[in-house]
Design a protein around this motif. Structure first.
Motif, PDB file in Angstrom:
ATOM      1  N   UNK A 582       0.819  -1.212   0.000  1.00  0.00           N
ATOM      2  CA  UNK A 582       0.000   0.000   0.000  1.00  0.00           C
ATOM      3  C   UNK A 582       0.855   1.266   0.000  1.00  0.00           C
ATOM      4  N   UNK A 583       2.179   1.114   0.014  1.00  0.00           N
ATOM      5  CA  UNK A 583       3.084   2.267   0.114  1.00  0.00           C
ATOM      6  C   UNK A 583       3.398   2.796  -1.284  1.00  0.00           C
ATOM      7  N   UNK A 584       2.487   3.540  -1.823  1.00  0.00           N
ATOM      8  CA  UNK A 584       2.583   4.054  -3.185  1.00  0.00           C
ATOM      9  C   UNK A 584       3.870   4.842  -3.392  1.00  0.00           C
ATOM     10  N   UNK A 585       4.647   4.437  -4.421  1.00  0.00           N
ATOM     11  CA  UNK A 585       5.850   5.171  -4.788  1.00  0.00           C
ATOM     12  C   UNK A 585       7.115   4.732  -4.083  1.00  0.00           C
ATOM     13  N   UNK A 586       7.004   3.891  -3.035  1.00  0.00           N
ATOM     14  CA  UNK A 586       8.197   3.416  -2.318  1.00  0.00           C
ATOM     15  C   UNK A 586       8.797   2.240  -3.084  1.00  0.00           C
ATOM     16  N   UNK A 587      10.121   2.230  -3.240  1.00  0.00           N
ATOM     17  CA  UNK A 587      10.817   1.148  -3.943  1.00  0.00           C
ATOM     18  C   UNK A 587      11.587   0.300  -2.932  1.00  0.00           C
ATOM     19  N   UNK A 645      11.620   7.063   8.707  1.00  0.00           N
ATOM     20  CA  UNK A 645      11.798   8.035   7.634  1.00  0.00           C
ATOM     21  C   UNK A 645      10.512   8.768   7.281  1.00  0.00           C
ATOM     22  N   UNK A 646       9.427   8.466   8.008  1.00  0.00           N
ATOM     23  CA  UNK A 646       8.169   9.151   7.766  1.00  0.00           C
ATOM     24  C   UNK A 646       7.476   8.740   6.481  1.00  0.00           C
ATOM     25  N   UNK A 647       7.837   7.576   5.930  1.00  0.00           N
ATOM     26  CA  UNK A 647       7.232   7.128   4.674  1.00  0.00           C
ATOM     27  C   UNK A 647       6.162   6.048   4.894  1.00  0.00           C
ATOM     28  N   UNK A 648       5.918   5.707   6.135  1.00  0.00           N
ATOM     29  CA  UNK A 648       4.945   4.659   6.409  1.00  0.00           C
ATOM     30  C   UNK A 648       3.553   5.261   6.565  1.00  0.00           C
ATOM     31  N   UNK A 649       2.584   4.592   5.985  1.00  0.00           N
ATOM     32  CA  UNK A 649       1.176   4.913   6.241  1.00  0.00           C
ATOM     33  C   UNK A 649       0.492   3.610   6.618  1.00  0.00           C
ATOM     34  N   UNK A 650      -0.483   3.706   7.496  1.00  0.00           N
ATOM     35  CA  UNK A 650      -1.189   2.500   7.908  1.00  0.00           C
ATOM     36  C   UNK A 650      -2.113   2.036   6.786  1.00  0.00           C
ATOM     37  N   UNK A 651      -2.144   0.725   6.516  1.00  0.00           N
ATOM     38  CA  UNK A 651      -3.045   0.221   5.476  1.00  0.00           C
ATOM     39  C   UNK A 651      -4.498   0.441   5.863  1.00  0.00           C
ATOM     40  N   UNK A 652      -5.318   0.688   4.865  1.00  0.00           N
ATOM     41  CA  UNK A 652      -6.745   0.926   5.110  1.00  0.00           C
ATOM     42  C   UNK A 652      -7.442  -0.399   5.363  1.00  0.00           C
TER      43      UNK A 652
END
Length: 652
Positions: A582-587, A645-652
Motif C-alpha cells: 500500500x506504500x505508493x511510490x516506495x521502492x 523516515x516518515x514514509x509509512x502509512x497504515x493500510x486501510x
C-alpha cells in the motif's frame, strides 16, 4: 520542441521503421552458436545449490525440456566451479548436451577454473577485479591507466584459457554493481555501464579474443534500454566488432509486474532488431521464465514477412540514449506535465452497470451513496456509441463517438471524431476533443497538416495501428508530428483479442512501453475482451509504472533465485509485498545475497538483503543501516526503518 538531429548520427538500430535483426558476429557456445544468422536463443539460470549435483542436474533437465537453450549456474567460489565438472558429466551421461554457463562474481580464479569445464563463462566487469565500497575516487590520467593495467593483469589469464578451451565469454554489466572507478569518472548512468564493459572488451580485442557476448542489465527498463542502445552505438563508433547481445531486465520481480517490466525492456530492444539471446529474470521457479522468454522472441520469427511498410524516418528528433518526454500543450488534464492518462474501453459492453466500474478502479458505496477510487482508477471511459444510465464518479470522464456525443452532449463526456468528421464538422467541445487517426493510412499533409498546426488547444490525438510492427509505426507518425511542430498530446490505442493474459502483457508492454520509454505518449488505451477488462486496466497502470512515467504502487526490485540465494525469495517477497504493497511510490529491493544486493539497490529506497543463513542486512538506499538481523525479525525491522523516515502509512 526537441532539437532535430540527423538520423545518421544514430547507429544503434538497423532501421527505425523496418524490422531487421542487427547483424552480429557468430559466437560459438558448445553446439548452440549465438548471433550471426542463428535464431534468438532463450535461456535461464538454476536456483539449486551448485554443490548439490543431483538437484542441479534434475533442475537442468526440467529447464532443458521446458525449452531453455543455455543453462547458467552460479559458481561463487572455487569449490562450486570445480563441481561444474560433476554436473556436466552427469548431464552428458544422460544425453543432454545443452551448453552450460558459469556465473562468476568477485572470483577470477573460479572463472579460470570454470572456463576449462563449461561452454561459456559470465563475468561482471563491476566486480571481477574490484570490490565495491561506494567511494568517490579522483584519479589522475596516469592513475586511471594504472588501474586499467591492473585489470588487464587479472583478466588476460582468463582470456588465454577461454582461447585454449574454446570457451565463450559474456561481459555482463549490471547497473547496480558498477565499480567505484567507473562511477567516479562516468557516473551512475548508461554511459558508465557501457564504459564498464568496453574497458574489458578493448583488452579482449587486444588479445585477439572475440568469442564474446555483451549485456547491459538494470532493474530500471529505461536505463537498461538506453545502455544497450549506447553500447551498440559505441561499438560502431570505435570500430569494434558487432558482438551479440544478451538481453535482460535484472531483478524484474514476479507475477504481472515482472512480466510487464521484462517485456518493456527486452521487447523495446527486440523491436529495433537488437538482441540475440533473452533471459527473463522472474522471482519465480525458472521453469516459468522460459514461456515468457519464448513469447517475447516468437513475436519476431515472422515479423519481417508480416510487417506493413512504414514511411522512413530521415531525420530523427529523439535522443535514444536519454529520456525526454515529447513537449506538448496541456488540454484539460492531458499532456504537458500531467501524468499519462489511462482510458478504459467499454465500447463492446451491451449494457454498463455501476458494478462494472469496479474493474477499472471505481467503486460505488450504496451505504453512503458515494463513489470511491483506488490507485488504479482509470481516468476516462470510452463508451463508443453508448451512454451510461447513471452519473459517473468525479474521477472518471466519458468519451463517446462523435455522432452520439453530438446528440447527447452530456456533462463530463467528450467526443471522439474520425478524420472525416474532424475535417467536415464544426460543432465540437470547447474543452476537450479526441481525434482518431489510423496510423497506417494517415497522410500528414495538406488540409490535415494545416489544421493540426493551427489547431485551437482543445484537441488530443488518438493513434491506432493494425501493423504488427506497431511500435515503429506509431513512432514514425509521432516523429512527423514533432518535425511539423504539432504539439497536441497523443494517446496510444492498441487492441488485442487474445485470451492468453501472459501474451497480452507481453504484447502491450512491448508495443506501448517502448514508446513511453522514449517519451512519446500522453496516455494509453488497451482494448481487450470484456472478460479481461480488469486485467487490461491493471496492465495499463503496470506499463506506466515500469516505464517510470506514472507511479501508482509500491515497486519491488526482486532478484530471481539462484544457487547463491540465502533465503526463499518467493516466500519472503510475498510476505514483504503483503505488508507493504500500500506504500505508493516506495521502492523496496529484495535480494537473496550480497552479489546483487547493495548494487542493484542503487535505484531503491530500502533494501532487504541476505547476509548469511537466517541473517538479513537492511539498507537505506546504498547505505547499510542494520546488519545480520534475524530473518524472523527482519520484516518488522524494515517496516520500523520506513516509519523512522516518515514514509509509512497504515493500510486501510
Amino acid at each position: 520542441m526537441q532539437e532535430t538531429q540527423s538520423h545518421s548520427k544514430f547507429l544503434y538500430c538497423p532501421s527505425l521503421t523496418k524490422y531487421q535483426r542487427r547483424q552480429t558476429i557468430e559466437v560459438k557456445i558448445g553446439d548452440v552458436p549465438l548471433g550471426g544468422n542463428n535464431p534468438i536463443r532463450v535461456q535461464t539460470m538454476t536456483i539449486s545449490d551448485t554443490m548439490n549435483t543431483p538437484a542441479v542436474v534434475a533442475e537442468c533437465i526440467r529447464l532443458i525440456e521446458a525449452g531453455s537453450e543455455y543453462i547458467r549456474i552460479t559458481a561463487p567460489s572455487i569449490k562450486e566451479a570445480e563441481n561444474l565438472q560433476n554436473i556436466k558429466k552427469e548431464l552428458r551421461k544422460l544425453g543432454y548436451t545443452t551448453p552450460l554457463i558459469a556465473d562468476i562474481h568477485f572470483t577470477p580464479n573460479a572463472a579460470e577454473l570454470a572456463a576449462r569445464i563449461v561452454e561459456k563463462v559470465r563475468i561482471n566487469p563491476g566486480n571481477f577485479a574490484d570490490r565495491k565500497r561506494f567511494e568517490i575516487i579522483e584519479y589522475t590520467e596516469a592513475e586511471y591507466q594504472a588501474e586499467l593495467e591492473r585489470i588487464r593483469e587479472k583478466f588476460v589469464p582468463l582470456l588465454k584459457i577461454c582461447k585454449e578451451y574454446g570457451t565463450a565469454l559474456r561481459i555482463g554489466t549490471n547497473h547496480g554493481s558498477l565499480s567505484d572507478r567507473i562511477m567516479s569518472r562516468y557516473g551512475d548512468n548508461p554511459l558508465g555501464m557501457v564504459e564498464s564493459a568496453l574497458e574489458f572488451l578493448r583488452i579482449a580485442e587486444d588479445e585477439g579474443f572475440y568469442n564474446i557476448v555483451l549485456s547491459m542489465k538494470s532493474s530500471n527498463p529505461q536505463v537498461m534500454v538506453q545502455a544497450y542502445r549506447l553500447l551498440v552505438q559505441r561499438l560502431q563508433e570505435e570500430g569494434l566488432k558487432p558482438y551479440p547481445l544478451h538481453l535482460g531486465v535484472t531483478e524484474a520481480g514476479d507475477g504481472e509486474d515482472g512480466r510487464i517490466k521484462s517485456a518493456v525492456g527486452i521487447g523495446t530492444l527486440l523491436e529495433d532488431g537488437l538482441g540475440d539471446t533473452v533471459r527473463v529474470s522472474l522471482t519465480e521457479d525458472p521453469e516459468y521464465e522460459i514461456p515468457v522468454a519464448k513469447k517475447l522472441v516468437n513475436r519476431y520469427t515472422e515479423r519481417e514477412k508480416l510487417q506493413k511498410p512504414i514511411p522512413a524516418i530521415e531525420n530523427y528528433p529523439i535522443n535514444p540514449f536519454a529520456y525526454h518526454r515529447r513537449e506538448t500543450c496541456e488540454i484539460l488534464n492531458i499532456g504537458a506535465k500531467n501524468v499519462p492518462r489511462v482510458i478504459a474501453d467499454f465500447s463492446t459492453f451491451e449494457k454498463i452497470e455501476m458494478d462494472d466500474l469496479k474493474k477499472i478502479g471505481h467503486f460505488y458505496l450504496p451505504a453512503t451513496d458515494k463513489w470511491a477510487m483506488n490507485d488504479l482508477g482509470a481516468d476516462f471511459l470510452y463508451l463508443g456509441n453508448k451512454s451510461v444510465p447513471f452519473m459517473l464518479p468525479n474521477g472518471l470522464q466519458a468519451i463517446q463517438d462523435y455522432q452520439v456525443w453530438l446528440k447527447q452532449k452530456t456533462e463530463k463526456a467528450y467526443p471522439l471524431c474520425n478524420l472525416t468528421e474532424y475535417l467536415s464538422c464544426n460543432d465540437f467541445s470547447p474543452t476537450l476533443n479526441f481525434l482518431l487517426l489510423d496510423v497506417d493510412s494517415t497522410d500528414l499533409q495538406g488540409e490535415l497538416l494545416h489544421r493540426l498546426q493551427n489547431e485551437k488547444k482543445s484537441w488530443v490525438m488518438v493513434l491506432k495501428t493494425g501493423n504488427p510492427h506497431a511500435l515503429p509505426a506509431v513512432r514514425a507518425l509521432v516523429v512527423r508530428l514533432i518535425q511539423n511542430r504539432i504539439d497536441l498530446p497523443v494517446i496510444i490505442w492498441r487492441s488485442y483479442c487474445t485470451q492468453d493474459l501472459e501474451q497480452l502483457q507481453i504484447d502491450a508492454s512491448t508495443d506501448i512501453g517502448g514508446l513511453l520509454l522514449d517519451g512519446l505518449g500522453d496516455g494509453l488505451m488497451i482494448s481487450v475482451p470484456n472478460e479481461l477488462i480488469s486485467e487490461g486496466n491493471s496492465l495499463a497502470f503496470g506499463i506506466l509504472q515500469a516505464t517510470r512515467t506514472r507511479i501508482t504502487k509500491t515497486e519491488y526490485i526482486s532478484c530471481p533465485s539462484c544457487g547463491r540465494t540465502l533465503f526463499d525469495l518467493q516466500e519472503v517477497t510475498a510476505k514483504i509485498r503483503k505488508r507493504t504493497d500500500h506504500l505508493k511510490g516506495v521502492k523496496i529491493a529484495i535480494m537473496g545475497c550480497i552479489v546483487n544486493g547493495p548494487g542493484e539497490m542503487a535505484d531503491a529506497d530500502y533494501g532487504y538483503v541476505g547476509s548469511g543463513k537466517g541473517k538479513i542486512s537492511l539498507y537505506r538506499g546504498k547505505e547499510i543501516v542494520k546488519r545480520t538481523v534475524a530473518e524472523e525479525n527482519a520484516l518488522d525491522e524494515l517496516i520500523n526503518l520506513i516509519k523512522e523516515d516518515g514514509k509509512w502509512i497504515e493500510p486501510v
